[in-house]
Design a protein around this motif. Structure first.
Motif, PDB file in Angstrom:
ATOM      1  N   PRO A  61       9.153   2.549  -6.578  1.00 30.62           N
ATOM      2  CA  PRO A  61       9.351   1.111  -6.364  1.00 30.62           C
ATOM      3  C   PRO A  61       8.058   0.443  -5.894  1.00 30.62           C
ATOM      4  CG  PRO A  61      11.139   2.373  -5.385  1.00 30.62           C
ATOM      5  CD  PRO A  61      10.079   3.367  -5.777  1.00 30.62           C
ATOM      6  N   ILE A  62       7.926  -0.824  -6.210  1.00 33.47           N
ATOM      7  CA  ILE A  62       6.743  -1.593  -5.827  1.00 33.47           C
ATOM      8  C   ILE A  62       6.982  -2.200  -4.454  1.00 33.47           C
ATOM      9  CG2 ILE A  62       5.247  -3.519  -6.450  1.00 33.47           C
ATOM     10  CD1 ILE A  62       6.138  -3.098  -9.344  1.00 33.47           C
ATOM     11  N   GLY A  63       6.176  -1.793  -3.488  1.00 35.64           N
ATOM     12  CA  GLY A  63       6.343  -2.281  -2.120  1.00 35.64           C
ATOM     13  C   GLY A  63       5.832  -3.703  -1.941  1.00 35.64           C
ATOM     14  N   GLY A  64       5.837  -4.137  -0.692  1.00 37.68           N
ATOM     15  CA  GLY A  64       5.372  -5.490  -0.388  1.00 37.68           C
ATOM     16  C   GLY A  64       6.330  -6.574  -0.827  1.00 37.68           C
ATOM     17  N   GLN A  65       7.623  -6.325  -0.680  1.00 41.85           N
ATOM     18  CA  GLN A  65       8.632  -7.279  -1.156  1.00 41.85           C
ATOM     19  C   GLN A  65       9.188  -8.163  -0.042  1.00 41.85           C
ATOM     20  OE1 GLN A  65       9.235  -7.606  -4.560  1.00 41.85           O
ATOM     21  NE2 GLN A  65       7.440  -6.272  -4.455  1.00 41.85           N
ATOM     22  N   THR A  66       8.388  -8.372   0.990  1.00 41.38           N
ATOM     23  CA  THR A  66       8.808  -9.275   2.055  1.00 41.38           C
ATOM     24  C   THR A  66       8.454 -10.697   1.652  1.00 41.38           C
ATOM     25  OG1 THR A  66       8.393  -7.568   3.713  1.00 41.38           O
ATOM     26  CG2 THR A  66       8.604  -9.829   4.502  1.00 41.38           C
ATOM     27  N   ARG A  67       9.452 -11.485   1.458  1.00 41.39           N
ATOM     28  CA  ARG A  67       9.243 -12.876   1.042  1.00 41.39           C
ATOM     29  C   ARG A  67       9.334 -13.773   2.274  1.00 41.39           C
ATOM     30  NH1 ARG A  67       9.700 -15.143  -3.982  1.00 41.39           N
ATOM     31  NH2 ARG A  67      10.777 -13.280  -4.765  1.00 41.39           N
TER      32      ARG A  67
ATOM     33  N   GLU B  11       0.813  -1.219   0.000  1.00 42.96           N
ATOM     34  CA  GLU B  11       0.000   0.000   0.000  1.00 42.96           C
ATOM     35  C   GLU B  11       0.846   1.268   0.000  1.00 42.96           C
ATOM     36  OE1 GLU B  11      -0.657  -2.688   1.778  1.00 42.96           O
ATOM     37  OE2 GLU B  11      -2.479  -3.244   0.673  1.00 42.96           O
ATOM     38  N   SER B  12       2.123   1.166   0.288  1.00 44.71           N
ATOM     39  CA  SER B  12       2.998   2.334   0.302  1.00 44.71           C
ATOM     40  C   SER B  12       3.479   2.717  -1.090  1.00 44.71           C
ATOM     41  CB  SER B  12       4.215   2.061   1.190  1.00 44.71           C
ATOM     42  OG  SER B  12       5.046   1.073   0.603  1.00 44.71           O
ATOM     43  N   THR B  13       3.192   1.888  -2.083  1.00 44.26           N
ATOM     44  CA  THR B  13       3.650   2.136  -3.449  1.00 44.26           C
ATOM     45  C   THR B  13       3.023   3.409  -4.010  1.00 44.26           C
ATOM     46  OG1 THR B  13       3.822  -0.258  -3.791  1.00 44.26           O
ATOM     47  CG2 THR B  13       3.879   1.142  -5.748  1.00 44.26           C
TER      48      THR B  13
END
Length: 294
Positions: free
Chosen positions: A253-259, A246-248
């Motif tokens: 950059p495209i957030g939510g990159q926690t794998r 949602e911070s994107t």
């Protein structure tokens, strides 16, 4: 006539020797009895030794199915623990955000926990964790089982963030950019300067894995999260959060990159160990219970 008598006497003596009857020659009799006793003792000793060896081998081989059964049971417990850990991590990444603590010990207990911060980005210093592929849960589900993935490679952009509510400077992984947009001038629209509030996931420093290259500080190419070194370069606290999707912002950059991925191969290990236990148990039963040569 004398020849016939002598031949009969010799035949009688020979028969006595063969049948084990009383011999009239003491020397011959004692030697014969000694040979018999020695051979009998040798045979008995050999039989006892072979019996002892077979008994030891029998119980020693039984340790193989017992050990494999124990390893299979241990893997069952490990699988339960791993599934519970995965569940807890997913719950953390979807929990309600809380204020970011600054104590190191408290942060250590909050990895993968969502936190909320307010402040401004400092785009004059960016760090690039690369190469990285974009984390897209929907796309990964669609491509599950394919031999070739269409995932594009690029970098995760880590930017210093001045927290106005906490009065500290931290690192924020803003998200993924493709290789063609790593340079800041290619995405100037997404370099926001106003104060923002964002939610992110706490991440701790990372130990370099085998075969992973060393971080190249001079080229600003980071292959793993070394928070102490990254904080020293960017002039921040060794605190990093992954901004959520949602911070994107447009062009950024495209957030939510926690794998959140943990290897869970325990089911394969369970089948392997229990399979070996069943096979070796069957072979032991056939060999030592049913007495079938294997």
């Amino acid at each position: 006539m004398l020849r016939v008598v002598c031949r009969r006497v010799l035949n009688v003596r020979s028969a006595e020797v063969v049948t084990g009857t009383h011999l009239t020659f003491p020397g011959v009799r004692s030697k014969f009895n000694g040979v018999v006793r020695r051979n009998g003792a040798h045979i008995a000793t050999t039989a006892v030794a072979e019996g002892a060896d077979n008994s030891i081998l029998k119980w020693a081989l039984l340790l193989i199915p017992a050990a494999t059964f124990g390893l299979g049971t241990w893997q069952v417990q490990r699988r339960k623990w791993k599934l519970q850990l995965i569940k807890e991590l997913k719950e953390r990444t979807h929990s309600d955000p809380q204020p970011l603590p600054l104590e190191a010990l408290e942060l250590k207990e909050l990895e993968y926990r969502r936190v909320r911060v307010r402040g401004r980005f400092d785009h004059s210093t960016e760090l690039y964790i690369m190469p990285r592929s974009r984390v897209d849960a929907n796309k990964e589900k669609q491509e599950a089982g394919r031999l070739i993935s269409s995932t594009e490679t690029g970098a995760n952009v880590v930017t210093p963030f001045n927290c106005s509510d906490l009065g500290v400077r931290i690192l924020v992984n803003r998200g993924f950019v493709p290789r063609t947009r790593v340079k800041p001038e290619t995405r100037s629209r997404g370099q926001i300067t106003e104060e923002v509030e964002l939610v992110g996931v706490v991440r701790l420093t990372e130990t370099r894995k085998p075969f992973t290259p060393q971080n190249d500080v001079t080229k600003n190419c980071w292959h793993y999260r070394d928070l102490e070194a990254m904080a020293q370069v960017a002039g921040t606290e060794p605190i990093l959060i992954d901004a959520d999707l949602e911070s994107t912002v447009p062009g950024g950059p495209i957030g939510g990159q926690t794998r959140v991925t943990l290897r869970n191969e325990h089911l394969q290990y369970i089948l392997t160990w229990y399979g070996l236990c069943a096979a070796t148990s069957y072979m032991w039963f056939q060999k030592f219970v049913r007495k079938i040569a294997i």
